[in-house]
Design an enzyme around this catalytic site. Structure first.
Site, short mmCIF file in Angstrom:
data_model
loop_
_atom_site.label_atom_id
_atom_site.label_comp_id
_atom_site.label_asym_id
_atom_site.label_seq_id
_atom_site.Cartn_x
_atom_site.Cartn_y
_atom_site.Cartn_z
N GLN A 163 -7.83 39.49 94.74
CA GLN A 163 -7.53 38.99 93.39
C GLN A 163 -6.65 37.74 93.38
O GLN A 163 -6.31 37.23 92.31
CB GLN A 163 -6.83 40.10 92.58
CG GLN A 163 -7.69 41.32 92.32
CD GLN A 163 -8.80 41.06 91.29
OE1 GLN A 163 -8.85 40.01 90.64
NE2 GLN A 163 -9.68 42.02 91.15
N CYS A 307 -14.42 49.40 89.31
CA CYS A 307 -14.81 50.33 90.37
C CYS A 307 -14.48 51.76 90.01
O CYS A 307 -15.05 52.69 90.55
CB CYS A 307 -14.09 49.99 91.67
SG CYS A 307 -14.00 48.26 91.96
N1 PMP Z 1 -10.20 44.71 96.67
C1 PMP Z 1 -9.76 44.43 95.45
C2 PMP Z 1 -8.28 44.29 95.19
C3 PMP Z 1 -10.68 44.23 94.41
O1 PMP Z 1 -10.25 43.95 93.17
C4 PMP Z 1 -12.07 44.34 94.67
C5 PMP Z 1 -13.10 44.17 93.58
N2 PMP Z 1 -12.92 45.04 92.50
C6 PMP Z 1 -12.48 44.66 95.99
C7 PMP Z 1 -11.51 44.83 96.95
C8 PMP Z 1 -13.94 44.78 96.34
O2 PMP Z 1 -14.51 43.50 96.30
P1 PMP Z 1 -16.05 43.21 96.53
O3 PMP Z 1 -16.68 43.37 95.18
O4 PMP Z 1 -16.14 41.80 97.00
O5 PMP Z 1 -16.56 44.18 97.54
#
Ligand code: PMP
Length: 357
Positions: A163, A307
């Site tokens: 982020q 997520c």
């Molecule tokens: N780490 C953090 C702090 C995130 O905010 C996210 C995305 N929500 C991820 C990992 C996963 O990222 P990606 O969608 O690129 O797999």
């Protein structure tokens, strides 16, 4: 729709879009020896330099992956002595807590303290995973003293900085042993990210996949040339975005003040935070209901991380911080305007009145 959900994903930066479209559909395998292959290889290496520049590391330290989830898996799931494990705080992203034991204590803003880290019992600890900035609250960890304590204990440090780019200076992060980045949180395309190993050289790292020589076999598989080129362009554009972080913070603060006037509690108030994130719990309102009401009123926000949504329960992060009814996350972007902030601030009182009637 007013998009205040930039921590879920950012709009594609125009320069990143151009870079993606330049390569999309081109029969260009970066390991082919012919001219087209060499051009693709050059595009990947240019992007590697652009991404490395953001962190102040060497291009060789950068391994391209499919995103932050895979980069975290490479850091925490590959290699290491058997019988040892990673530790982290419960406020980490699920792609970290899936590998590391979420047993480190945090304060009520979700921050780790160097004292607690120094006191943590952990004979079999291999390393500690520390996020640069929380995806739900925007709260920053005080990385440098935490890394000093961890290294003094002989532990590795992995930093999930998904982020952070374009929102804070990244140069301090290279005191960690590895760093995760994700293109789609910084104006790049979805499905590409990086696992960065500052100063060590990526050749010495173990991988998870077996295959060809790409990324020095740490992450084999044909390069997603279009996505990687888009990531590089977004990294380049982040210079400019960082310079405008103050404007972003001013807009966020205006929205936050409007929420506070309506009785909202700010998650992580008083702690250093990303300039774009405002996470607030409105009194007598379930965050999930507020997000639906906002959506119907033309505002995209979220109740915690994308997520963990889909589930009506507040995320592990918000529960760990004592926000059992969840909290509404407004995450602004560099394209967010003053007029949009005013429009959202004007709509919230009516929505609250309806939800608490
Ligand atoms: N780490 C953090 C702090 C995130 O905010 C996210 C995305 N929500 C991820 C990992 C996963 O990222 P990606 O969608 O690129 O797999």
């Amino acid at each position: 729709v007013i998009d205040l959900d930039h921590n879920a994903t950012t709009p594609l930066d125009p320069a990143a879009r151009d870079a993606v479209l330049r390569w999309l559909g081109a029969p260009a395998n970066s390991f082919a020896v012919h001219a087209r292959g060499r051009a693709a290889h050059a595009a990947v290496e240019d992007a590697r330099e652009q991404v490395a520049w953001m962190l102040g590391v060497a291009p060789d330290d950068v391994v391209f992956t499919s995103g932050a989830t895979e980069a975290n898996a490479l850091a925490l799931g590959a290699g290491g002595e058997s019988g040892t494990h990673w530790v982290c705080a419960p406020v980490e992203h699920p792609s970290v807590t899936g590998w590391a034991r979420a047993e480190l204590p945090v304060d009520d803003a979700g921050r780790l303290s160097p004292q607690d880290l120094a006191a943590h019992a952990g004979p079999a600890v291999r390393g500690v995973a520390i996020q640069a900035a929380n995806n739900e609250t925007g709260v920053l960890q005080d990385l440098v003293p935490l890394v000093e304590v961890a290294h003094a204990r002989g532990w590795q440090v992995h930093v999930d900085a998904a982020q952070a780019p374009g929102r804070m200076d990244l140069h301090a992060l290279k005191c960690a042993d590895s760093i995760t980045l994700s293109a789609h949180k910084m104006g790049g395309p979805q499905g590409v990210g990086a696992f960065v190993v500052p100063g060590r050289g990526r050749a010495q790292r173990a991988g998870l996949l077996r295959g060809g020589p790409q990324e020095r076999a740490v992450r084999p598989g044909t390069h997603a040339v279009a996505l990687i080129a888009g990531f590089g362009a977004a990294a380049e554009a982040s210079r400019d975005r960082l310079a405008r972080a103050g404007e972003l913070a001013a807009r966020r603060d205006r929205l936050e003040a409007a929420c506070v006037r309506l009785g909202a509690r700010v998650v992580g108030a008083g702690a250093p935070r990303l300039p774009n994130t405002c996470c607030v719990a409105f009194p007598r309102v379930q965050a999930a209901d507020m997000v639906i009401a906002l959506d119907l009123a033309g505002v995209a926000a979220s109740a915690g991380a994308a997520c963990s949504s889909g589930s009506p329960r507040p995320s592990a992060t918000l529960r760990a911080l004592g926000f059992e009814d969840g909290a509404v996350r407004f995450s602004l972007g560099h394209t967010t305007t003053d007029a949009e902030i005013d429009a959202v601030a004007a709509r919230i009182p009516g929505l609250l009145a309806r939800l608490t009637a």
